[in-house]
Design an enzyme around this catalytic site. Structure first.
Site, PDB file in Angstrom:
ATOM      1  N   ASP A 164     172.380  -9.907  71.490  1.00 49.56           N
ATOM      2  CA  ASP A 164     172.056 -11.278  71.868  1.00 49.56           C
ATOM      3  C   ASP A 164     173.287 -12.110  71.542  1.00 49.56           C
ATOM      4  O   ASP A 164     173.752 -12.128  70.405  1.00 49.56           O
ATOM      5  CB  ASP A 164     170.848 -11.770  71.059  1.00 49.56           C
TER       6      ASP A 164
ATOM      7  N   ASP B 290     164.532  -5.108  59.194  1.00 53.55           N
ATOM      8  CA  ASP B 290     165.953  -4.826  59.019  1.00 53.55           C
ATOM      9  C   ASP B 290     166.442  -3.754  60.003  1.00 53.55           C
ATOM     10  O   ASP B 290     165.650  -3.161  60.739  1.00 53.55           O
ATOM     11  CB  ASP B 290     166.238  -4.434  57.563  1.00 53.55           C
TER      12      ASP B 290
ATOM     13  N   ASP C 255     172.357 -16.102  75.364  1.00 52.32           N
ATOM     14  CA  ASP C 255     171.446 -17.150  74.928  1.00 52.32           C
ATOM     15  C   ASP C 255     171.878 -18.517  75.455  1.00 52.32           C
ATOM     16  O   ASP C 255     173.061 -18.858  75.403  1.00 52.32           O
ATOM     17  CB  ASP C 255     171.467 -17.175  73.392  1.00 52.32           C
TER      18      ASP C 255
ATOM     19  N   ASN D 283     162.870  -2.145  52.996  1.00 48.27           N
ATOM     20  CA  ASN D 283     163.182  -2.259  51.561  1.00 48.27           C
ATOM     21  C   ASN D 283     162.261  -3.215  50.810  1.00 48.27           C
ATOM     22  O   ASN D 283     162.558  -3.631  49.699  1.00 48.27           O
ATOM     23  CB  ASN D 283     164.652  -2.645  51.355  1.00 48.27           C
TER      24      ASN D 283
ATOM     25  N   HIS E 229     160.371 -13.745  72.333  1.00 43.54           N
ATOM     26  CA  HIS E 229     160.222 -14.370  71.010  1.00 43.54           C
ATOM     27  C   HIS E 229     160.045 -15.887  71.089  1.00 43.54           C
ATOM     28  O   HIS E 229     159.837 -16.525  70.066  1.00 43.54           O
ATOM     29  CB  HIS E 229     161.454 -14.040  70.171  1.00 43.54           C
ATOM     30  N   ASP E 230     160.152 -16.464  72.281  1.00 44.01           N
ATOM     31  CA  ASP E 230     159.976 -17.915  72.437  1.00 44.01           C
ATOM     32  C   ASP E 230     158.651 -18.269  73.114  1.00 44.01           C
ATOM     33  O   ASP E 230     158.359 -19.446  73.314  1.00 44.01           O
ATOM     34  CB  ASP E 230     161.098 -18.506  73.318  1.00 44.01           C
TER      35      ASP E 230
ATOM     36  N   ASP F  40     160.253  -3.594  58.090  1.00 46.20           N
ATOM     37  CA  ASP F  40     160.983  -3.812  56.834  1.00 46.20           C
ATOM     38  C   ASP F  40     161.021  -2.507  56.055  1.00 46.20           C
ATOM     39  O   ASP F  40     159.979  -1.915  55.777  1.00 46.20           O
ATOM     40  CB  ASP F  40     160.250  -4.904  56.037  1.00 46.20           C
TER      41      ASP F  40
ATOM     42  N   ASP G 209     161.473  -6.361  51.122  1.00 42.03           N
ATOM     43  CA  ASP G 209     161.734  -7.792  50.897  1.00 42.03           C
ATOM     44  C   ASP G 209     160.971  -8.678  51.882  1.00 42.03           C
ATOM     45  O   ASP G 209     161.144  -9.896  51.912  1.00 42.03           O
ATOM     46  CB  ASP G 209     163.239  -8.096  50.934  1.00 42.03           C
TER      47      ASP G 209
ATOM     48  N   GLU H  92     170.133 -16.483  79.866  1.00 46.59           N
ATOM     49  CA  GLU H  92     168.938 -17.313  79.718  1.00 46.59           C
ATOM     50  C   GLU H  92     169.215 -18.653  80.396  1.00 46.59           C
ATOM     51  O   GLU H  92     170.039 -19.431  79.934  1.00 46.59           O
ATOM     52  CB  GLU H  92     168.629 -17.527  78.235  1.00 46.59           C
TER      53      GLU H  92
HETATM   54  C1  GLC Z   1     167.222 -19.619  73.074  1.00 43.96           C
HETATM   55  C2  GLC Z   1     166.547 -18.622  72.168  1.00 43.96           C
HETATM   56  C3  GLC Z   1     165.742 -19.372  71.151  1.00 43.96           C
HETATM   57  C4  GLC Z   1     166.671 -20.246  70.351  1.00 43.96           C
HETATM   58  C5  GLC Z   1     167.523 -21.134  71.255  1.00 43.96           C
HETATM   59  C6  GLC Z   1     168.667 -21.714  70.512  1.00 43.96           C
HETATM   60  O1  GLC Z   1     166.319 -20.370  73.799  1.00 43.96           O
HETATM   61  O2  GLC Z   1     165.791 -17.720  72.904  1.00 43.96           O
HETATM   62  O3  GLC Z   1     165.004 -18.529  70.320  1.00 43.96           O
HETATM   63  O4  GLC Z   1     165.940 -21.050  69.478  1.00 43.96           O
HETATM   64  O5  GLC Z   1     168.075 -20.430  72.337  1.00 43.96           O
HETATM   65  O6  GLC Z   1     169.627 -20.722  70.233  1.00 43.96           O
HETATM   66 CA    CA Z   2     164.045  -5.737  54.669  1.00 45.23          CA
END
Ligand code: GLC
Ligand code: CA
Length: 563
Positions: A98, A29, A199, A23, A331-332, A21, A25, A256
Site C-alpha cells: 500500500d 503482525d 492510496d 506475540n 478497511h474503509d 497477533d 501484544d 484509489e
Molecule cells: C485512504 C485509505 C484510508 C486512509 C486514507 C488516508 O482512503 O484507504 O484508510 O484513512 O486514505 O490515507
Molecule cells: Ca503482535
C-alpha cells in the site's frame, strides 16, 4: 484481448493490525501473515494486498507514515518482511504494497524539519500558507471533519491536510518531493514486491492558487472535493512515475480514486495511457448514501436498479479499453454481508450471492479479510470502544453540533470503518484466536459462530464457496475476459447477465433480495443446454437450465451455456 496475469488474479486484502497477533501484544503482525500463507494459498488467491506496514505513529493505522523504508515496530522488522516476501513467493503468492504518496505523518523527519522554520530546505515539501484575517487560508473541508488547515505556532502559518491533522499533504509541485518518492518506490521494487495499491492518489495535485470552494451558506468549511481530486496534473505525475519507475517492472497497480465515473477512469487505466492498471471506484459505494447530507454517514436504502446502472456502466466503458477492480468491502467500508446482504436471516446465502457477483464480473476481484467467512458489522454501545480517527472525529463534530447521541451511534453502526476492522475470527477460543492478549479493538462477539476453523470444517461454508469461485476463474477464461451483457434490465430483484467470449457464454442469475421471484429466461438466450457451474443452494446434480423457475432468497446460479 490483452491478456495479463493481474487480470486473471484474485486479490486478498489484509489489514495487518487485525489479521493475526503472534506475540500477545494485541496487535496483528507480519509473522501472523506469514503463519497464514498456507491458508491463503489453500483458498486459492494469487495476490495479497497488505495495508501499510511502514513505520508510523498510527493515528490512522499506518496511513500516516514516518519512515517509508522501515517497518512499523509493532508489526515486526525488515527481516520479518523479507522473509514474508520470500515465503509468499515460494508458494507462488504475490505481495502488493500500500503506497501512501499523498501525505506523510506529522512525525516524518521531513515534516519536523518543514515546520521548524520558513527557510528550512524542507519547507516546500508540504503546503504552507498564511491565514486570512485570523481564519484558515481557504474553506476546504477535510475528509475527517473540520478544516483541511492546521495552524502552526512556530512559523505563524497553516499547513494543509486533506485527512487528519497528523497527515500533512506532500507538495507534489516540488520536484524534490517527486524525486524522493520515485526513489522510495524503486527501493521497494528492487526488494521484489509485486505491485502497489496507490492510496488517495486522486489528490496528489490541488487546484493552483488553492481557491475557496463555492459556499452560498457561508459555512466554516465546505466539501470542495473537485478542487483537489482527479486534476490533470495527477495524470502528469502518474505518467512520470510509470515511465521512470513502474514501467520497468512486471507489477500490478491499483489506484484509489474517489469521485470519478468510468469515462474519467479511462484517463487512469486506459491501456494507451501508461498510468495504472486499474482503479477503485466509489460509485457503487454511494448507492446507500444520501447525497448532500453528511456524505457517507447519511444512510438511505439502496436499490438494485441503481446498482445495475452503476456497475453496467463501468463494465461497458472499460471493456477492452481498461480494467475494473471489483470489490464490496475494504478497511474503509462496512462489512458487505451486513450492508448489501442479510446478516440475520440469510447470512450464508447472501454472502455467497454477493461473492458470486464480484467473481463473475469483468475485472479483478478483491476479497477483504473475513469476507470469505461472512464476517459482519459491529455495533459497540459506547464511542469509547471505537478506534477509527474518522469515526471519532465525526462523533465529536456531531456532538458539538447538538445532534442526539443515539442518532450519531446509529450512523456509526452502519458506516464506521471499524465495522471492517475488528479482529479476524480464526476460531472459537478466547478473542477468536486472534491474540493471546488484549486486542487493540474488541473482537466481534459473534466469533463462536463465525470463524475460520468452523468454516473450513463445513463443506457448505462461505469459505468453500469462495474457494470454488476462485477455482472456476482459473478454469474458464470467459469468467476473466468475457463481455458483460445485462438481462432483465428492469427487474427490481433479479440481477442477471451474460459474459461472452467467442462462442462460450456464461449466464449469471442472482436474486439480490430475500423474496422468491420467478426467473424467466429471456428469449435472446438461444442455448438449449446449461451446465450449472455453481449455486449457493443444494441442487440435484442433473438439474438443467429450465426456461422458468422460482429463485430462493439470495439464490445465485452460474451456468455455462452450450448448444
Ligand atoms: C485512504 C485509505 C484510508 C486512509 C486514507 C488516508 O482512503 O484507504 O484508510 O484513512 O486514505 O490515507
Ligand atoms: Ca503482535
Amino acid at each position: 484481448m490483452n491478456k495479463k496475469w493481474w487480470k486473471e488474479s484474485v486479490v486478498y486484502q489484509i489489514y495487518p493490525i487485525s489479521f493475526l497477533d503472534t506475540n500477545g501484544d494485541g496487535i496483528g503482525d507480519l509473522r501472523g501473515i506469514e503463519a497464514k500463507l498456507d491458508y491463503l494459498k489453500d483458498l486459492g488467491v494469487d495476490v495479497i494486498w497488505i495495508c501499510p506496514i511502514y513505520q508510523s505513529p498510527n493515528h490512522d493505522n499506518g496511513y500516516d507514515i514516518s519512515d517509508y523504508q522501515a517497518i512499523m515496530k509493532e508489526f515486526g522488522t525488515m527481516e520479518d518482511f523479507d522473509r514474508l516476501l520470500e515465503q509468499a513467493h515460494a508458494r507462488g503468492l504475490k505481495i502488493m504494497m500500500d503506497l501512501v504518496l499523498n501525505h506523510t505523518s506529522d512525525e516524518h523527519p521531513w515534516f519536523i524539519e518543514s515546520r521548524a522554520s520558513k527557510d528550512n530546505p524542507k519547507r516546500d515539501f508540504y503546503v504552507w500558507r498564511k491565514g486570512k484575517n485570523g481564519a484558515p487560508p481557504n474553506n476546504w473541508e477535510s475528509y475527517f471533519s473540520g478544516s483541511v488547515w492546521e495552524y502552526d505556532d512556530a512559523t505563524d502559518e497553516y499547513y494543509l491536510h486533506l485527512y487528519s491533522k497528523h497527515q500533512p499533504d506532500l507538495n507534489w509541485e516540488n520536484p524534490k518531493v517527486v524525486e524522493c518518492m520515485h526513489q522510495m518506490v524503486e527501493w521497494w521494487l528492487k526488494k521484489g514486491v509485486d505491485g502497489f495499491r496507490l492510496d488517495a492518489i486522486a489528490h496528489i495535485a490541488k487546484t493552483v492558487g488553492l481557491p475557496d470552494g463555492p459556499n452560498p451558506e457561508h459555512l466554516p468549511t465546505v466539501r470542495a472535493y473537485e478542487l483537489f481530486s482527479n486534476l490533470e496534473n495527477v495524470h502528469t505525475l502518474l505518467r512520470n512515475l510509470h515511465e521512470q519507475v513502474l514501467f520497468h517492472y512486471d507489477i500490478m497497480t491499483v489506484g484509489e480514486t474517489s469521485g470519478i465515473g468510468p469515462e474519467e477512469a479511462l484517463c487512469y487505466v486506459g491501456e494507451d495511457r501508461g498510468e495504472l492498471n486499474m482503479v477503485f471506484q466509489f460509485e457503487h459505494m454511494q448507492i446507500d448514501a444520501l447525497s448532500g447530507g453528511s456524505g457517507k454517514w447519511d444512510v438511505r436504502p439502496w436499490n438494485l436498479l441503481e446498482l445495475k446502472k452503476v456497475i453496467g456502466h463501468w463494465q461497458a466503458v472499460l471493456h477492452e479499453r481498461g480494467w475494473n477492480a471489483n470489490y464490496w468491502c475494504n478497511h474503509d467500508q462496512p462489512r458487505s454481508v451486513s450492508r448489501f446482504g442479510d446478516d440475520r436471516n440469510y447470512r450464508v446465502e447472501s454472502a455467497k450471492m454477493l461473492a458470486t457477483f464480484m467473481h463473475t464480473l469483468e475485472g479483478t476481484p478483491y476479497i477483504y479479510q473475513g469476507e470469505e467467512i461472512g464476517m459482519t458489522n459491529i455495533a459497540f454501545k459506547s464511542i469509547d470502544d471505537y478506534r477509527d480517527v474518522e469515526t471519532v472525529n465525526f462523533y465529536q463534530e456531531q456532538i458539538r453540533k447538538g445532534v442526539p447521541e443515539g442518532r450519531i451511534m446509529e450512523a456509526i453502526w452502519k458506516k464506521s470503518r471499524d465495522n471492517a476492522r475488528t479482529p479476524m475470527q480464526w476460531n472459537s477460543s478466547e478473542e477468536a484466536g486472534f491474540t493471546s492478549g488484549t486486542p487493540w479493538i474488541k473482537v466481534n462477539p459473534n466469533y463462536p459462530m463465525i470463524n475460520v476453523e468452523k468454516a473450513l470444517r463445513d463443506p457448505d461454508s462461505i469459505w468453500h464457496y469462495y474457494k470454488k469461485l476462485i477455482a472456476l476463474r482459473k478454469k474458464h477464461e470467459v469468467i476473466v475476459y468475457g463481455k458483460y451483457k445485462l438481462l432483465l434490465a428492469e427487474h427490481p430483484e433479479i440481477y442477471a447477465y451474460t459474459r461472452t467470449l467467442g462462442d462460450v457464454c456464461l449466464l449469471v442469475i442472482l436474486n439480490f433480495l430475500g423474496g422468491e421471484p420467478e426467473f424467466k429466461l429471456p428469449t435472446e438466450i438461444h442455448q438449449e443446454r446449461g451446465e450449472l457451474l455453481i449455486c449457493n443452494y443444494p441442487v440435484k446434480d442433473e438439474e438443467e437450465l429450465s426456461r422458468t423457475f422460482r429463485l430462493r432468497p439470495y439464490e445465485a446460479r452460474v451456468y455455462l451455456l452450450s448448444h
